[in-house]
Design a protein around this motif. Structure first.
Motif, PDB file in Angstrom:
ATOM      1  N   ILE A  97       0.831  -1.201   0.000  1.00  0.00           N
ATOM      2  CA  ILE A  97       0.000   0.000   0.000  1.00  0.00           C
ATOM      3  C   ILE A  97       0.867   1.253   0.000  1.00  0.00           C
ATOM      4  O   ILE A  97       0.622   2.200  -0.758  1.00  0.00           O
ATOM      5  N   ARG A  98       1.881   1.273   0.830  1.00  0.00           N
ATOM      6  CA  ARG A  98       2.744   2.449   0.927  1.00  0.00           C
ATOM      7  C   ARG A  98       3.494   2.703  -0.378  1.00  0.00           C
ATOM      8  O   ARG A  98       3.711   3.845  -0.763  1.00  0.00           O
ATOM      9  N   GLU A  99       3.890   1.643  -1.047  1.00  0.00           N
ATOM     10  CA  GLU A  99       4.582   1.809  -2.318  1.00  0.00           C
ATOM     11  C   GLU A  99       3.665   2.447  -3.353  1.00  0.00           C
ATOM     12  O   GLU A  99       4.049   3.375  -4.063  1.00  0.00           O
ATOM     13  N   GLN A 100       2.436   1.960  -3.452  1.00  0.00           N
ATOM     14  CA  GLN A 100       1.490   2.497  -4.423  1.00  0.00           C
ATOM     15  C   GLN A 100       1.091   3.932  -4.084  1.00  0.00           C
ATOM     16  O   GLN A 100       1.042   4.798  -4.958  1.00  0.00           O
ATOM     17  N   CYS A 101       0.820   4.193  -2.801  1.00  0.00           N
ATOM     18  CA  CYS A 101       0.431   5.534  -2.389  1.00  0.00           C
ATOM     19  C   CYS A 101       1.603   6.510  -2.518  1.00  0.00           C
ATOM     20  O   CYS A 101       1.406   7.693  -2.794  1.00  0.00           O
ATOM     21  N   GLY A 102       2.808   6.015  -2.300  1.00  0.00           N
ATOM     22  CA  GLY A 102       3.978   6.866  -2.422  1.00  0.00           C
ATOM     23  C   GLY A 102       4.170   7.383  -3.828  1.00  0.00           C
ATOM     24  O   GLY A 102       4.597   8.534  -4.029  1.00  0.00           O
ATOM     25  N   GLN A 103       3.841   6.566  -4.806  1.00  0.00           N
ATOM     26  CA  GLN A 103       3.943   7.000  -6.200  1.00  0.00           C
ATOM     27  C   GLN A 103       2.970   8.140  -6.481  1.00  0.00           C
ATOM     28  O   GLN A 103       3.302   9.100  -7.191  1.00  0.00           O
ATOM     29  N   ILE A 104       1.775   8.051  -5.927  1.00  0.00           N
ATOM     30  CA  ILE A 104       0.787   9.120  -6.104  1.00  0.00           C
ATOM     31  C   ILE A 104       1.201  10.364  -5.331  1.00  0.00           C
ATOM     32  O   ILE A 104       1.042  11.490  -5.806  1.00  0.00           O
ATOM     33  N   ALA A 105       1.745  10.173  -4.134  1.00  0.00           N
ATOM     34  CA  ALA A 105       2.209  11.307  -3.340  1.00  0.00           C
ATOM     35  C   ALA A 105       3.299  12.077  -4.072  1.00  0.00           C
ATOM     36  O   ALA A 105       3.317  13.310  -4.076  1.00  0.00           O
ATOM     37  N   ASP A 106       4.222  11.357  -4.709  1.00  0.00           N
ATOM     38  CA  ASP A 106       5.282  12.000  -5.477  1.00  0.00           C
ATOM     39  C   ASP A 106       4.707  12.772  -6.654  1.00  0.00           C
ATOM     40  O   ASP A 106       5.220  13.831  -7.036  1.00  0.00           O
ATOM     41  N   LEU A 107       3.640  12.236  -7.228  1.00  0.00           N
ATOM     42  CA  LEU A 107       2.975  12.899  -8.355  1.00  0.00           C
ATOM     43  C   LEU A 107       2.472  14.275  -7.939  1.00  0.00           C
ATOM     44  O   LEU A 107       2.695  15.270  -8.628  1.00  0.00           O
ATOM     45  N   PHE A 108       1.781  14.364  -6.795  1.00  0.00           N
ATOM     46  CA  PHE A 108       1.274  15.647  -6.314  1.00  0.00           C
ATOM     47  C   PHE A 108       2.417  16.605  -6.003  1.00  0.00           C
ATOM     48  O   PHE A 108       2.357  17.798  -6.311  1.00  0.00           O
ATOM     49  N   LEU A 109       3.458  16.077  -5.386  1.00  0.00           N
ATOM     50  CA  LEU A 109       4.598  16.903  -5.002  1.00  0.00           C
ATOM     51  C   LEU A 109       5.263  17.515  -6.223  1.00  0.00           C
ATOM     52  O   LEU A 109       5.676  18.681  -6.206  1.00  0.00           O
ATOM     53  N   ALA A 110       5.351  16.763  -7.303  1.00  0.00           N
ATOM     54  CA  ALA A 110       6.011  17.236  -8.512  1.00  0.00           C
ATOM     55  C   ALA A 110       5.263  18.395  -9.164  1.00  0.00           C
ATOM     56  O   ALA A 110       5.862  19.187  -9.900  1.00  0.00           O
ATOM     57  N   HIS A 111       3.966  18.514  -8.891  1.00  0.00           N
ATOM     58  CA  HIS A 111       3.154  19.549  -9.533  1.00  0.00           C
ATOM     59  C   HIS A 111       2.854  20.734  -8.609  1.00  0.00           C
ATOM     60  O   HIS A 111       2.075  21.620  -8.976  1.00  0.00           O
ATOM     61  N   THR A 112       3.443  20.764  -7.445  1.00  0.00           N
ATOM     62  CA  THR A 112       3.169  21.838  -6.484  1.00  0.00           C
ATOM     63  C   THR A 112       3.951  23.102  -6.836  1.00  0.00           C
ATOM     64  O   THR A 112       5.140  23.040  -7.125  1.00  0.00           O
ATOM     65  N   GLY A 113       3.241  24.259  -6.814  1.00  0.00           N
ATOM     66  CA  GLY A 113       3.905  25.547  -6.987  1.00  0.00           C
ATOM     67  C   GLY A 113       4.144  25.977  -8.419  1.00  0.00           C
ATOM     68  O   GLY A 113       4.976  26.854  -8.668  1.00  0.00           O
ATOM     69  N   THR A 114       3.420  25.405  -9.379  1.00  0.00           N
ATOM     70  CA  THR A 114       3.606  25.789 -10.778  1.00  0.00           C
ATOM     71  C   THR A 114       2.817  27.055 -11.098  1.00  0.00           C
ATOM     72  O   THR A 114       1.881  27.430 -10.390  1.00  0.00           O
ATOM     73  N   ASP A 115       3.178  27.710 -12.190  1.00  0.00           N
ATOM     74  CA  ASP A 115       2.563  28.995 -12.543  1.00  0.00           C
ATOM     75  C   ASP A 115       1.200  28.840 -13.210  1.00  0.00           C
ATOM     76  O   ASP A 115       0.300  29.639 -12.970  1.00  0.00           O
ATOM     77  N   ASP A 116       1.046  27.862 -14.066  1.00  0.00           N
ATOM     78  CA  ASP A 116      -0.216  27.649 -14.790  1.00  0.00           C
ATOM     79  C   ASP A 116      -0.993  26.547 -14.079  1.00  0.00           C
ATOM     80  O   ASP A 116      -0.822  25.361 -14.362  1.00  0.00           O
ATOM     81  N   LEU A 117      -1.848  26.932 -13.147  1.00  0.00           N
ATOM     82  CA  LEU A 117      -2.540  25.951 -12.318  1.00  0.00           C
ATOM     83  C   LEU A 117      -3.485  25.081 -13.128  1.00  0.00           C
ATOM     84  O   LEU A 117      -3.550  23.868 -12.920  1.00  0.00           O
ATOM     85  N   ARG A 118      -4.225  25.683 -14.041  1.00  0.00           N
ATOM     86  CA  ARG A 118      -5.183  24.901 -14.821  1.00  0.00           C
ATOM     87  C   ARG A 118      -4.472  23.795 -15.607  1.00  0.00           C
ATOM     88  O   ARG A 118      -4.903  22.636 -15.601  1.00  0.00           O
ATOM     89  N   ALA A 119      -3.402  24.167 -16.286  1.00  0.00           N
ATOM     90  CA  ALA A 119      -2.643  23.173 -17.051  1.00  0.00           C
ATOM     91  C   ALA A 119      -2.046  22.124 -16.119  1.00  0.00           C
ATOM     92  O   ALA A 119      -2.031  20.929 -16.435  1.00  0.00           O
ATOM     93  N   THR A 120      -1.568  22.569 -14.962  1.00  0.00           N
ATOM     94  CA  THR A 120      -0.988  21.647 -13.980  1.00  0.00           C
ATOM     95  C   THR A 120      -2.017  20.639 -13.499  1.00  0.00           C
ATOM     96  O   THR A 120      -1.740  19.437 -13.423  1.00  0.00           O
ATOM     97  N   LEU A 121      -3.212  21.109 -13.156  1.00  0.00           N
ATOM     98  CA  LEU A 121      -4.258  20.211 -12.668  1.00  0.00           C
ATOM     99  C   LEU A 121      -4.696  19.227 -13.747  1.00  0.00           C
ATOM    100  O   LEU A 121      -5.032  18.074 -13.442  1.00  0.00           O
TER     101      LEU A 121
END
Length: 219
Positions: A75-99
């Motif tokens: 479970i932690r391995e699978q959830c960790g991959q998703i957590a990294d996904l969110f982290l990679a998209h944090t703080g970008t300038d174009d929020l709509r494109a990022t989402l």
């Protein structure tokens, strides 16, 4: 020895090559996952997993104390991959494109065969072993959930959205992205969506989310 890899922006970086212990642990997780999927959580045992690995039971117990610990690692391995996904998209300038990009990556991840089968296992076992469902929920919240909340908090702080209650906004965004396609996938009523279907689902979800949260910050 260090192995080259790539960052999201294409810049070269380095990380250490996995050790034998890391590789062995990953092999155990892979084999255990296949056993859980084949016979269910209740039907699986450490003896069965050890037999599939081809080693001694002592070797398996050197890495994991129980099948509960082993399933939690999956479970932690699978959830960790998703957590990294969110982290990679944090703080970008174009929020709509990022989402939109993040949403497609998220929906692809949770609609995968592995993610769906893991979710089904937890639902199947939840009545007999509610602690398993609680563990799953806690891992999701501590890893993926908190990173999505942080992403939206950062967007709120930058004035990209008006979402002072970032936890509620995260719940709304996930619900919009998942729609009913995730439920149908869990119930084996739908196959993996096509790229066109997936993009349509996410684009609609982001449009609705930004119409509610984004328009207020623009006003």
């Amino acid at each position: 020895m260090e192995m080259p890899t790539k960052t999201l922006k294409g810049a070269a970086t380095f990380k250490e090559a996995p050790t034998f212990k890391d590789q062995r642990r990953e092999r155990i997780i892979q084999v255990a996952r296949s056993v859980f999927y084949e016979v269910g959580y209740a039907g699986a045992s450490m003896s069965m997993i050890s037999s599939r690995l081809g080693g001694s039971k002592a070797t398996l117990y050197a890495y994991f104390n129980s099948k509960e610990d082993l399933f939690e690692a999956i479970i932690r391995e699978q959830c960790g991959q998703i957590a990294d996904l969110f982290l990679a998209h944090t703080g970008t300038d174009d929020l709509r494109a990022t989402l939109a990009v993040m949403g497609r990556e998220l929906l692809t991840a949770i609609m995968s065969d592995e993610a769906v089968r893991t979710f089904q296992l937890i639902v199947e076992e939840s009545h007999r072993n509610p602690q398993l469902a609680e563990m799953f929920h806690n891992v999701i919240q501590s890893q993926g959930g908190s990173n999505l909340v942080n992403l939206l908090q950062a967007a709120h702080a930058r004035g990209q959205i008006n979402a002072p209650n970032s936890q509620e906004a995260a719940m709304v965004l996930k619900s919009l992205i998942f729609g009913d396609c995730h439920f149908k996938r869990i119930m084996n009523l739908a196959a993996q969506p096509t790229e066109a279907h997936l993009s349509r689902q996410v684009d609609l979800a982001v449009d609705i989310f930004m119409a509610y949260y984004g328009s207020k910050s623009a006003g």
